[in-house]
Design a protein around this motif. Sequence first.
Motif, short mmCIF file in Angstrom:
data_model
loop_
_atom_site.label_atom_id
_atom_site.label_comp_id
_atom_site.label_asym_id
_atom_site.label_seq_id
_atom_site.Cartn_x
_atom_site.Cartn_y
_atom_site.Cartn_z
N VAL A 1 0.83 -1.20 0.00
CA VAL A 1 0.00 0.00 0.00
C VAL A 1 0.87 1.25 0.00
O VAL A 1 0.67 2.19 -0.79
CB VAL A 1 -0.94 0.00 1.22
CG1 VAL A 1 -1.72 1.30 1.30
CG2 VAL A 1 -1.88 -1.19 1.17
N VAL A 2 1.86 1.25 0.89
CA VAL A 2 2.75 2.41 1.00
C VAL A 2 3.58 2.56 -0.27
O VAL A 2 3.83 3.68 -0.75
CB VAL A 2 3.65 2.27 2.23
CG1 VAL A 2 4.64 3.43 2.31
CG2 VAL A 2 2.82 2.20 3.51
N ALA A 3 4.00 1.43 -0.87
CA ALA A 3 4.80 1.51 -2.11
C ALA A 3 4.00 2.15 -3.23
O ALA A 3 4.51 3.00 -3.98
CB ALA A 3 5.25 0.10 -2.51
N SER A 4 2.72 1.76 -3.37
CA SER A 4 1.89 2.38 -4.41
C SER A 4 1.64 3.85 -4.13
O SER A 4 1.62 4.68 -5.05
CB SER A 4 0.54 1.63 -4.50
OG SER A 4 0.71 0.35 -5.04
N TRP A 5 1.46 4.18 -2.86
CA TRP A 5 1.23 5.58 -2.48
C TRP A 5 2.44 6.43 -2.86
O TRP A 5 2.32 7.50 -3.44
CB TRP A 5 0.94 5.63 -0.99
CG TRP A 5 0.70 7.01 -0.44
CD1 TRP A 5 0.44 8.15 -1.12
CD2 TRP A 5 0.72 7.37 0.94
NE1 TRP A 5 0.29 9.21 -0.27
CE2 TRP A 5 0.46 8.76 1.01
CE3 TRP A 5 0.92 6.66 2.12
CZ2 TRP A 5 0.41 9.44 2.22
CZ3 TRP A 5 0.86 7.35 3.33
CH2 TRP A 5 0.61 8.72 3.36
N ARG A 6 3.62 5.94 -2.49
CA ARG A 6 4.84 6.71 -2.78
C ARG A 6 5.10 6.80 -4.27
O ARG A 6 5.54 7.84 -4.77
CB ARG A 6 6.02 6.05 -2.07
CG ARG A 6 6.04 6.29 -0.56
CD ARG A 6 7.13 5.50 0.11
NE ARG A 6 7.24 5.85 1.53
CZ ARG A 6 7.79 5.08 2.46
NH1 ARG A 6 8.29 3.90 2.11
NH2 ARG A 6 7.85 5.46 3.72
N THR B 1 0.20 -0.15 -9.61
CA THR B 1 0.85 -1.44 -9.85
C THR B 1 2.21 -1.55 -9.18
O THR B 1 2.92 -2.54 -9.40
CB THR B 1 1.01 -1.66 -11.37
OG1 THR B 1 1.75 -0.56 -11.93
CG2 THR B 1 -0.35 -1.74 -12.04
N ALA B 2 2.60 -0.56 -8.39
CA ALA B 2 3.92 -0.60 -7.74
C ALA B 2 3.98 -1.75 -6.74
O ALA B 2 2.97 -2.13 -6.13
CB ALA B 2 4.21 0.72 -7.05
N VAL B 3 5.20 -2.31 -6.55
CA VAL B 3 5.40 -3.42 -5.61
C VAL B 3 6.46 -3.03 -4.60
O VAL B 3 7.34 -2.20 -4.86
CB VAL B 3 5.82 -4.71 -6.34
CG1 VAL B 3 4.71 -5.20 -7.25
CG2 VAL B 3 7.10 -4.49 -7.14
N ALA B 4 6.35 -3.63 -3.40
CA ALA B 4 7.32 -3.35 -2.34
C ALA B 4 8.58 -4.18 -2.49
O ALA B 4 9.69 -3.75 -2.18
CB ALA B 4 6.68 -3.59 -0.97
N LYS B 5 8.42 -5.41 -2.97
CA LYS B 5 9.55 -6.31 -3.14
C LYS B 5 9.48 -6.92 -4.53
O LYS B 5 8.46 -7.48 -4.92
CB LYS B 5 9.52 -7.43 -2.08
CG LYS B 5 9.57 -6.92 -0.64
CD LYS B 5 9.41 -8.08 0.33
CE LYS B 5 9.40 -7.57 1.77
NZ LYS B 5 9.18 -8.67 2.75
#
Length: 615
Positions: free
Chosen positions: A581-586, A591-595
């Motif tokens: 969630v935070v990765a997409s927000w930033r 479609t952004a991913v954290a890992k």
Amino acid sequence: MSGIDPTFMGRVSTVSGASVTVKLSESLASGLSIIDGHTYRVGQVGSFVRIPQGYQDLYGVVCEVGASAAPKTLDAEDIETGRWMRVELAGEAIGSQFERGLSQHPNINDNVHIVTEADLKRIYGGKGDDQVKIGSLSSAENIDVRLSLDALVTRHSAILGSTGSGKSTTVASLLRSIVQPDGNANGSPAARILLLDIHGEYSRALADMSRVFSATPQPGEEPLFVPYWALEAGELLDFVAGGLNENQEIAFTDKIQEMKAARIALEALPGIDPQSLTVDSPIPFSLKQLWYDLIDFETTTYVGQQRDQPKLEQVGDPATLTPPRYTPHAMGTAGPFLNSAARGIRRQLNLMRSRLLDRRFDFILHPGPWEPDLDGRVQADLDTLLQGWLGHDRPLTILDLSGVPSNVLVRLIGSILRIIYEALYWSREKTEGGILRPLLVVMEEAHRYLGPESGNVAADVVKRIAKEGRKYGVGAMIVSQRPAEVDETVLSQCGTLIALRLSNPTDRGRVKGTLPDNLAGLMDLLPVLRTGEAIITGEAARLPVRCRITTPSTEHQPRSSDPAVTEAWAHRRKAEGYDRVVASWRAQRTTAVAKSVTIKREPVVDFPEDTEVTE
């Protein structure tokens, strides 16, 4: 005849202008009538009636039923029967030709009849006309409702309705009906429609007939780019440099004019005369070079008796947005000294650098093949951009703006509309222009950028399209859930109104204000319309009509349905990681991913049947 004609409803009691009061027949025992095997609802608000006048028939729409519709001069006991109906006349037919407006009025005691399927076919015309089927009559589902495609596009239209009333489904159904009616090859395969999709709802619904451009493209979509150098200088500077006073703006525009002139001197471009070049001419130039030249001028320090020798310590690089470094100025007579001609725009230049480094704005500040090099050369010109948006092999173009940051969305919409309108306006004498191949622009969530006091670029361009677009083949379709927040000038220019359920009284008042007084009573039905049901009035509808819009198949419905709350809350879920969630927000990207997970795939080799497996 009235005793045996199953379509007979009653007789004319009073006539006042286009309003006719009808006394219903005593033989009309129920609200249903079966004629030639078809069921019709009699005396429903929004239904049609026919008043024969010899060789001519008058047609009207029912606006009021009951005692309140009775003439005020009658005795109370006659009024209390409630068998009264008020009809607003809308058009007439002679033979097979229907025409809006009236050449004559009915007389007292003229017969009034139910409008049957044969009458509606007479009104809407045959298959050879420019009629587009969009649904069926609410009072008689067997009768198709058709709209004039010519009037719908050239005279503009508005689709208005509260959240959940079926707005998005209506838009998808209407566009599909225009391009591929009933799923067959007829219709308008050469249509040219541009849809501004604010929430990314239509990519799936209209994928088979459209080309999709997105700021965050998914598989099967193309990247959306809007070259900054095609914008007017004022709107570009307002975005990249913030607020500028007159002297500061001159510093930027003088440099832009100089860079555009240098680009033309480097290589001639078709259609441009150096003598007619302006700062707003769509000529490529490098924003990076503009920033570098201005920051260099602002930060230069000088030494020497004449204070004319730059004290440069390190040359910067415009390509990487690295500024030059000069020896800091010092007090006293030894120097170095500041540039006394500096314009005081260092803060604005810092903002410009931040904008250029912000990856969220790549679609406009780093527009792929349309991004100029430091000399102003580009790989692709505006003709390629317009070819991609308007000249491809599909009738519909969807610009998915769901991935665009909200603080630049309105400006981007204005830029897109201005590029398209200016191109079609100036090419109106050519085959690609809007006169020989008209364009329909569908604007979703229009209230976000068409407010009465918005004063933005988008509002200015849409007002221009609404007032002048008809002459140059550019039509507008305004889609909004808050009609009260749409500029009245724009709404009043919409010749066709498709009003779905509206509960807010302010919104209903704005819609009523766009209609003639005699039809305003129809809008009292707006709060009780079913989902996907609309009242359609105006140029494209030969008669005001209450219509049930055709619902597209499940795979062709927009992605705008309500969340399934009961189903989602029915089962306990395991604890989830909110790092995504935070990765997409930033990243400002859904479609952004954290890992990043790398999966190594190897082919599976089966043992042959005759091979024995030993342990």
